[in-house]
Scaffold this motif. Structure first.
Motif, PDB file in Angstrom:
ATOM      1  N   ARG A 230       0.789   4.026  -2.846  1.00 43.87           N
ATOM      2  CA  ARG A 230       0.532   5.422  -2.475  1.00 43.87           C
ATOM      3  C   ARG A 230       1.617   6.337  -3.035  1.00 43.87           C
ATOM      4  NH1 ARG A 230       2.057   6.962   3.249  1.00 43.87           N
ATOM      5  NH2 ARG A 230       4.005   6.887   2.117  1.00 43.87           N
ATOM      6  N   ASP A 231       2.879   5.925  -2.931  1.00 43.55           N
ATOM      7  CA  ASP A 231       3.975   6.726  -3.466  1.00 43.55           C
ATOM      8  C   ASP A 231       3.838   6.903  -4.972  1.00 43.55           C
ATOM      9  OD1 ASP A 231       5.003   6.991  -0.940  1.00 43.55           O
ATOM     10  OD2 ASP A 231       6.528   5.412  -1.188  1.00 43.55           O
TER      11      ASP A 231
ATOM     12  N   GLU B 289       1.054   6.780  -6.717  1.00 45.37           N
ATOM     13  CA  GLU B 289      -0.088   7.660  -6.974  1.00 45.37           C
ATOM     14  C   GLU B 289       0.244   9.114  -6.663  1.00 45.37           C
ATOM     15  OE1 GLU B 289      -3.325   5.929  -4.830  1.00 45.37           O
ATOM     16  OE2 GLU B 289      -3.552   4.291  -6.269  1.00 45.37           O
ATOM     17  N   GLN B 290       1.046   9.350  -5.622  1.00 47.96           N
ATOM     18  CA  GLN B 290       1.452  10.725  -5.316  1.00 47.96           C
ATOM     19  C   GLN B 290       2.340  11.284  -6.427  1.00 47.96           C
ATOM     20  OE1 GLN B 290       3.176  10.480  -1.398  1.00 47.96           O
ATOM     21  NE2 GLN B 290       1.225  10.925  -0.394  1.00 47.96           N
TER      22      GLN B 290
ATOM     23  N   CYS C 295       0.834  -1.214   0.000  1.00 46.70           N
ATOM     24  CA  CYS C 295       0.000   0.000   0.000  1.00 46.70           C
ATOM     25  C   CYS C 295       0.865   1.259   0.000  1.00 46.70           C
ATOM     26  CB  CYS C 295      -0.930   0.001   1.213  1.00 46.70           C
ATOM     27  SG  CYS C 295      -2.254  -1.207   1.094  1.00 46.70           S
ATOM     28  N   ARG C 296       1.963   1.244   0.740  1.00 46.02           N
ATOM     29  CA  ARG C 296       2.871   2.400   0.726  1.00 46.02           C
ATOM     30  C   ARG C 296       3.464   2.602  -0.650  1.00 46.02           C
ATOM     31  NH1 ARG C 296       6.108   1.523   6.418  1.00 46.02           N
ATOM     32  NH2 ARG C 296       4.488   2.389   7.748  1.00 46.02           N
TER      33      ARG C 296
END
Length: 96
Positions: free
Chosen positions: A58-59, A61-62, A54-55
């Motif tokens: 998330r990275d 997607e950021q 998930c991290r």
């Protein structure tokens, strides 16, 4: 055989049976506790790997979001410059 010897034999048989039953119960519950500890460790490993995944997502997607903001700002500047050129051309045509 005297009744005392028979009574002692029965008490020893009952004690032996209860010892076997108690030993089996302790072994059974201890085995379940060991399996639950393994299950807990497996769940912890699952959630840790899920957290890392998930991290990572998330990275990514950021980074995509930051790239989209940069592209939006670039397009806004291009639109503003094109609007200025159109207005300049309209004013030049109005003067002529």
């Amino acid at each position: 055989m005297s009744p005392l010897v028979i009574q002692i034999f029965i008490f020893m048989l009952v004690t032996f049976s209860l010892g076997i039953a108690l030993g089996w119960l302790i072994w059974r519950f201890d085995q379940d506790a060991g399996q639950s500890a393994d299950t807990v460790n497996t769940e912890i490993d699952f959630w840790r790997s899920n957290l890392e995944q998930c991290r990572f997502e998330r990275d990514n997607e950021q980074k995509q979001l930051a790239a989209a903001h940069e592209e939006k700002n670039l397009l806004k500047r291009r639109i503003a410059s094109l609007e200025q050129k159109i207005q300049a051309q309209a004013q030049a045509q109005a003067k002529s």
